[in-house]
Scaffold this active site. Structure first.
Site, mmCIF file in Angstrom:
data_model
loop_
_atom_site.group_PDB
_atom_site.id
_atom_site.type_symbol
_atom_site.label_atom_id
_atom_site.label_comp_id
_atom_site.label_asym_id
_atom_site.label_seq_id
_atom_site.Cartn_x
_atom_site.Cartn_y
_atom_site.Cartn_z
ATOM 1 N N LYS A 204 0.815 -1.218 0.000
ATOM 2 C CA LYS A 204 0.000 0.000 0.000
ATOM 3 C C LYS A 204 0.845 1.263 0.000
ATOM 4 O O LYS A 204 1.599 1.518 0.934
ATOM 5 C CB LYS A 204 -0.921 0.008 1.225
ATOM 6 C CG LYS A 204 -2.078 -0.970 1.089
ATOM 7 C CD LYS A 204 -2.968 -0.937 2.321
ATOM 8 C CE LYS A 204 -3.863 0.297 2.313
ATOM 9 N NZ LYS A 204 -4.705 0.325 3.537
ATOM 10 N N GLY A 378 6.257 -1.221 11.645
ATOM 11 C CA GLY A 378 5.489 0.003 11.894
ATOM 12 C C GLY A 378 6.268 0.975 12.764
ATOM 13 O O GLY A 378 6.306 2.181 12.488
HETATM 14 P P1 ADP Z 1 6.538 -4.891 5.185
HETATM 15 O O1 ADP Z 1 5.780 -5.787 6.144
HETATM 16 O O2 ADP Z 1 7.916 -5.407 4.913
HETATM 17 O O3 ADP Z 1 6.503 -3.454 5.621
HETATM 18 P P2 ADP Z 1 4.231 -4.588 3.474
HETATM 19 O O4 ADP Z 1 3.372 -5.136 4.567
HETATM 20 O O5 ADP Z 1 4.103 -3.159 3.150
HETATM 21 O O6 ADP Z 1 5.771 -4.948 3.780
HETATM 22 O O7 ADP Z 1 3.912 -5.348 2.110
HETATM 23 C C1 ADP Z 1 4.094 -6.732 1.986
HETATM 24 C C2 ADP Z 1 3.146 -7.320 0.959
HETATM 25 O O8 ADP Z 1 3.208 -6.624 -0.267
HETATM 26 C C3 ADP Z 1 3.495 -8.754 0.650
HETATM 27 O O9 ADP Z 1 2.504 -9.599 1.180
HETATM 28 C C4 ADP Z 1 3.539 -8.807 -0.891
HETATM 29 O O10 ADP Z 1 2.892 -9.938 -1.427
HETATM 30 C C5 ADP Z 1 2.808 -7.527 -1.265
HETATM 31 N N1 ADP Z 1 3.155 -7.077 -2.622
HETATM 32 C C6 ADP Z 1 4.375 -6.771 -3.096
HETATM 33 N N2 ADP Z 1 4.320 -6.456 -4.401
HETATM 34 C C7 ADP Z 1 3.028 -6.580 -4.771
HETATM 35 C C8 ADP Z 1 2.316 -6.416 -6.012
HETATM 36 N N3 ADP Z 1 2.946 -6.066 -7.132
HETATM 37 N N4 ADP Z 1 0.997 -6.638 -5.996
HETATM 38 C C9 ADP Z 1 0.349 -7.004 -4.881
HETATM 39 N N5 ADP Z 1 0.959 -7.173 -3.697
HETATM 40 C C10 ADP Z 1 2.279 -6.972 -3.631
#
Ligand code: ADP
Ligand code: MG
Length: 401
Positions: A204, A378
């Protein structure tokens, strides 16, 4: 802020020490087994140092999001067992958070013993917005111990009873993990060695706009992949097919691109699929020509090369968010490529974010190749945004508490 070493210097033999740890590990949906014990391991240095010094250690922690009432699905029982295994001792689990059983088990502790309290979120007061409600729980928690050590970095951005209010009621110290995370985040925010490159991905863009705003003036380059790159591509008037898109953020992304003056680097090719599935039909497309009926699920190989080239001379790197849907094997290559480039950096390389850290472990990459893998996604993002973190403020005695 007083440290664990300050407490050890004062002497803790025979004293009851309440340690707030972050033991919020992922559990297998079917078997309930712990699938990644990284957070339990990260809690060990503080707990072990206290045991060695003869303290009676009472650990408080949360697991998942129970609805403020006991729920066996979120019991800390598997965590108590794993913590005991890793410490080489038996860690009893109190049946309640700070009730009769917790008090009885805490009273029975000998020097060097460890007790785990039941999931603090089984009490609705833990996360309550009402100061008096949280205070009543904090009174009971504080009643179990003589001093408080906060080692739950992943929870310091929460104004919760076991993180914030209890520190107002007991002499308080920062644990080893909190101290380490703070040290690294301070190095990222003040006078980082240059070039300073930040890599952002994940799903997001709206979650991460605040950190982009805060980091943009400080970084030399900002590489954007993952699901959030499509809102930026849309801001350059490219079609993104059925990829993730936050239409209400397009204008903000357009402004950020203008302000960045070329320092925001976007993908040049995208691995697309006809649907969100491991056995989907895939095709590589230029980032400015994603067909209407396809969705982008990973960055392409040209982008991995581009991002690797942008990282090769970096002296400070912060990476948060996977480059693609790495949980599905066909869409893991982009995350793997960037993870490898980040690990090869000479200087400080920091991985932040629960899913990014999980990706490093799941893809079998060498965790020791990174300068630091943060346990708190976070919390680290909010720190880098320059926001006040209640759990840290309360440990800082200059704040008057
Ligand atoms: P973090 O926990 O490291 O901060 P996020 O929670 O923001 O990372 O995002 C992780 C998720 O983003 C993963 O589950 C991954 O599948 C998803 N993601 C990454 N690239 C895409 C994409 N192109 N389309 C949909 N989801 C994605
Ligand atoms: Mg995440």
């Amino acid at each position: 802020m007083r440290s664990l070493d300050d407490l050890l210097t004062e002497g803790v033999s025979g004293r009851r020490v309440l340690v707030r740890s972050d033991l919020n590990v992922p559990l297998h949906k079917g078997t309930g087994e712990i699938t990644d014990d990284g957070r339990i391991r990260a809690s060990l240095p503080t707990v072990q140092a206290l045991r060695d010094a003869g303290a009676r250690v009472i650990v408080a922690a949360h697991l998942g999001r129970p609805k403020g009432t006991p729920d066996p699905q979120f019991s800390l029982a598997p965590v108590a067992a794993r913590l005991g295994e890793l410490l080489g001792t038996t860690v009893p689990l109190a049946a309640d958070v700070a009730g009769q059983d917790a008090a009885a088990k805490a009273a029975a502790l000998g020097n060097g013993d460890v007790l785990l309290l039941q999931n603090v979120r089984f009490e609705a007061a833990e996360t309550s917005k009402d100061d008096a409600e949280r205070g009543a729980l904090a009174d009971r928690l504080a009643g179990l111990a003589d001093v408080y050590v906060d080692d739950a970095f992943g929870a310091v951005h929460r104004k919760h009873a076991s993180v914030f209010d209890v520190a107002l009621r007991l002499p308080h110290y920062a644990g080893r993990l909190v101290a380490r995370e703070l040290d690294v985040l301070t190095r990222l925010s003040t006078d980082p060695d240059r070039p300073y490159v930040v890599v952002l991905g994940g799903s997001k863009v709206s979650d991460k706009l605040a950190v982009i705003e805060a980091l943009l003036p400080k970084v030399d380059r900002l590489l954007v992949g993952g699901g959030m790159c499509f809102t930026f591509l849309a801001a350059q008037d490219h079609g993104v097919g059925s990829s993730l898109l936050e239409a209400d953020q397009v204008d903000t992304c357009r402004r950020l691109l203008a302000e960045a003056g070329g320092r925001i680097v976007l993908p040049v090719d995208i691995l697309c699929a006809d649907r969100f599935a491991a056995d989907a039909e895939t095709s590589l497309t230029p980032a400015d020509a994603i067909p209407d009926d396809l969705m982008g699920l990973d960055i392409g190989p040209l982008t991995v090369d581009l991002f690797t080239a942008e990282l090769v001379d970096a002296r400070t790197v912060f990476w948060n968010g996977p480059m693609g849907v790495f949980e599905l094997a066909p869409f893991a290559a982009g995350t793997r490529g960037v993870a490898e480039a980040v690990s090869a950096v000479e200087g400080l390389s920091v991985v932040g974010g629960g899913d990014s850290a999980a990706a490093v472990r799941q893809l079998g990459l060498d965790e020791d190749a990174y300068g630091h893998i943060s346990t708190g996604g976070g919390a680290s993002l909010e720190y880098l945004e320059g926001r006040e973190l209640p759990g840290l403020t309360v440990l800082d005695d200059r704040s008057g508490s």
